[in-house]
Scaffold this motif. Structure first.
Motif, mmCIF file in Angstrom:
data_model
loop_
_atom_site.group_PDB
_atom_site.id
_atom_site.type_symbol
_atom_site.label_atom_id
_atom_site.label_comp_id
_atom_site.label_asym_id
_atom_site.label_seq_id
_atom_site.Cartn_x
_atom_site.Cartn_y
_atom_site.Cartn_z
ATOM 1 N N ALA A 4 -4.004 1.412 -0.793
ATOM 2 C CA ALA A 4 -3.461 2.565 -1.507
ATOM 3 C C ALA A 4 -4.532 3.630 -1.626
ATOM 4 O O ALA A 4 -5.600 3.383 -2.188
ATOM 5 C CB ALA A 4 -2.978 2.148 -2.892
ATOM 6 N N GLY A 5 -4.242 4.828 -1.110
ATOM 7 C CA GLY A 5 -5.214 5.895 -1.219
ATOM 8 C C GLY A 5 -4.973 7.000 -0.220
ATOM 9 O O GLY A 5 -3.889 7.124 0.360
ATOM 10 N N SER A 41 -6.922 -1.267 -6.001
ATOM 11 C CA SER A 41 -6.934 -0.234 -4.959
ATOM 12 C C SER A 41 -8.349 0.181 -4.568
ATOM 13 O O SER A 41 -8.521 1.021 -3.685
ATOM 14 C CB SER A 41 -6.170 1.008 -5.449
ATOM 15 N N ASP A 69 -5.637 0.140 -10.403
ATOM 16 C CA ASP A 69 -6.720 0.935 -9.826
ATOM 17 C C ASP A 69 -7.827 0.032 -9.284
ATOM 18 O O ASP A 69 -8.416 0.306 -8.233
ATOM 19 C CB ASP A 69 -7.278 1.898 -10.863
ATOM 20 N N TYR A 95 1.811 3.832 -8.331
ATOM 21 C CA TYR A 95 1.685 2.911 -9.455
ATOM 22 C C TYR A 95 2.976 2.633 -10.214
ATOM 23 O O TYR A 95 3.339 1.463 -10.416
ATOM 24 C CB TYR A 95 0.593 3.366 -10.432
ATOM 25 N N SER A 118 -6.569 10.547 -2.832
ATOM 26 C CA SER A 118 -6.660 9.226 -3.444
ATOM 27 C C SER A 118 -5.890 9.171 -4.754
ATOM 28 O O SER A 118 -5.073 8.274 -4.975
ATOM 29 C CB SER A 118 -8.131 8.878 -3.678
ATOM 30 N N LEU A 141 -5.311 -3.986 -1.912
ATOM 31 C CA LEU A 141 -4.258 -2.989 -1.782
ATOM 32 C C LEU A 141 -4.699 -1.830 -0.883
ATOM 33 O O LEU A 141 -5.813 -1.322 -1.004
ATOM 34 C CB LEU A 141 -3.875 -2.423 -3.155
ATOM 35 N N ARG A 189 -2.264 7.071 -5.651
ATOM 36 C CA ARG A 189 -2.188 6.029 -6.671
ATOM 37 C C ARG A 189 -1.253 6.429 -7.805
ATOM 38 O O ARG A 189 -0.529 5.585 -8.346
ATOM 39 C CB ARG A 189 -3.592 5.695 -7.164
ATOM 40 N N GLY A 249 0.804 -1.210 0.000
ATOM 41 C CA GLY A 249 0.000 0.000 0.000
ATOM 42 C C GLY A 249 0.835 1.257 0.000
ATOM 43 O O GLY A 249 2.076 1.220 -0.039
#
Length: 353
Positions: free
Chosen positions: A290-291, A282, A279, A253, A245, A288, A249, A239
């Protein structure tokens, strides 16, 4: 029990997809210690270093990196995000982590795993056909070393021990030993039978990926006489935390995709990860982490509700993310995510009692 949040690394060496530069091993090990120091100062609970035995990783000796981190930190727990126990000598593992425990005044932990990367088996003279048996026997020996000294023991894969004095002993008398589980039903059941904490690894996939794993673990624990809902469970996932957000990402990425291509399990056979797939991974229903801070809070609370986890360790910076962005994400995780998650979990548990 209090909810814990931490970060981990395997110290991969990956060419920067933006600049084309490749960090030196010296740079990566120094960055690893700085990450531990910042995580400690910012207020995270756990810092982990994982084990790989290839030239595209610097984490072949996690105990040494954790010992260095012990001297630069004050309160954070120091764990192997995996010790590949199947190809290690449990006596030496205990000696190393007990030494870390003394250096850190009782902050050492071990996450023992079978090893999803298998390069260490031929390196240390083990046959992959003994993959499962090696882990069972060596985990048994490690637990016995933890629980008694001197020790008499015998098995198939190492010389027997006769009233062996194994030192040093841990600072607080013991060291927490978790078992890393990647989704194998047999692993979940055996970990539950032993009543050991379980660290769930989730690389990619739905957030619900480990539902059956947790059910099997708790059923096996209860059948073996353990308090199944008192046993700690961790989710260990990739993450990154950003201010927004989209920003999180966009930052994560290119590095994550490069890491999946360059540092994948089977060397030279990378996993291509298109942006659309990233995406999707996420999104709220995927694994994931991630954000934005709020997105990470929401997903960790969902993990807690779904699995009853008591800990989350995020592998941030995978794929050689520059240290500046990596450290900023650690700070955000510690200051904007962790306090809210701890508070919400504590209130939820209080309302249930």
């Amino acid at each position: 029990m209090p909810f814990e949040i931490g970060v981990m690394t395997f110290g991969e060496l990956t060419e920067d997809p933006v600049t084309g530069s490749l960090p030196s091993p010296r740079q990566r090990v120094r960055e690893t210690i700085e990450q531990a120091q910042v995580a400690d100062q910012a207020g995270l609970d756990v810092f982990g270093v994982g084990e790989h035995h290839r030239t595209d990783f610097v984490g072949s000796a996690p105990a040494i990196l954790l010992a260095a981190a012990a001297e630069k930190t004050e309160r954070i727990k120091l764990t192997s995000s995996v010790t590949v126990l199947s190809s290690e000598d449990p006596v030496r593992v205990w000696e190393q982590f007990a030494t870390i425990d003394l250096l850190s005044a009782g902050r050492a932990e071990i996450i023992a795993g079978r090893g999803s990367y298998t390069e260490s088996f031929p390196l240390f003279g083990y046959d992959l056909k003994d993959y499962a048996d090696l882990f069972r026997e060596k985990l048994d020996l490690l637990l016995q070393i933890r629980d008694r000294n001197p020790l008499t023991w015998s098995g198939r894969f190492r010389a027997p021990l006769a009233e062996a004095d194994i030192a040093p002993r841990a600072d607080g008398g013991t060291i927490p030993i978790w078992v890393g589980v990647g989704g194998s039903a047999a692993s979940a059941i055996s970990t539950g039978q032993l009543g050991l904490p379980m660290a769930l690894a989730l690389l990619l996939g739905p957030l619900t990926f480990h539902e059956q794993t947790v059910q099997l673990y708790r059923a096996a624990a209860a059948k073996s006489g353990h308090d199944a809902y008192a046993l700690p469970i961790s989710i260990n996932a990739h993450g990154f935390v950003g201010r927004t957000s989209q920003g999180a990402r966009d930052t994560m990425y290119p590095y994550f995709a490069r890491g999946m291509m360059d540092n994948n399990h089977q060397r030279g056979v990378g996993l291509r990860l298109p942006r659309a797939a990233f995406d999707a991974q996420s999104s709220p229903g995927a694994g994931l982490l991630a954000g934005s801070p709020q997105e990470i809070i929401d997903k960790l609370l969902t993990y807690h509700e779904l699995y009853g986890i008591t800990r989350a360790i995020i592998q941030m910076g995978f794929g050689g993310m520059p240290q500046k962005q990596h450290l900023e994400a650690i700070e955000l995780l510690a200051t904007e995510v962790a306090p809210v998650v701890r508070r919400e979990v504590a209130q939820s548990e209080k309302s249930m009692t």
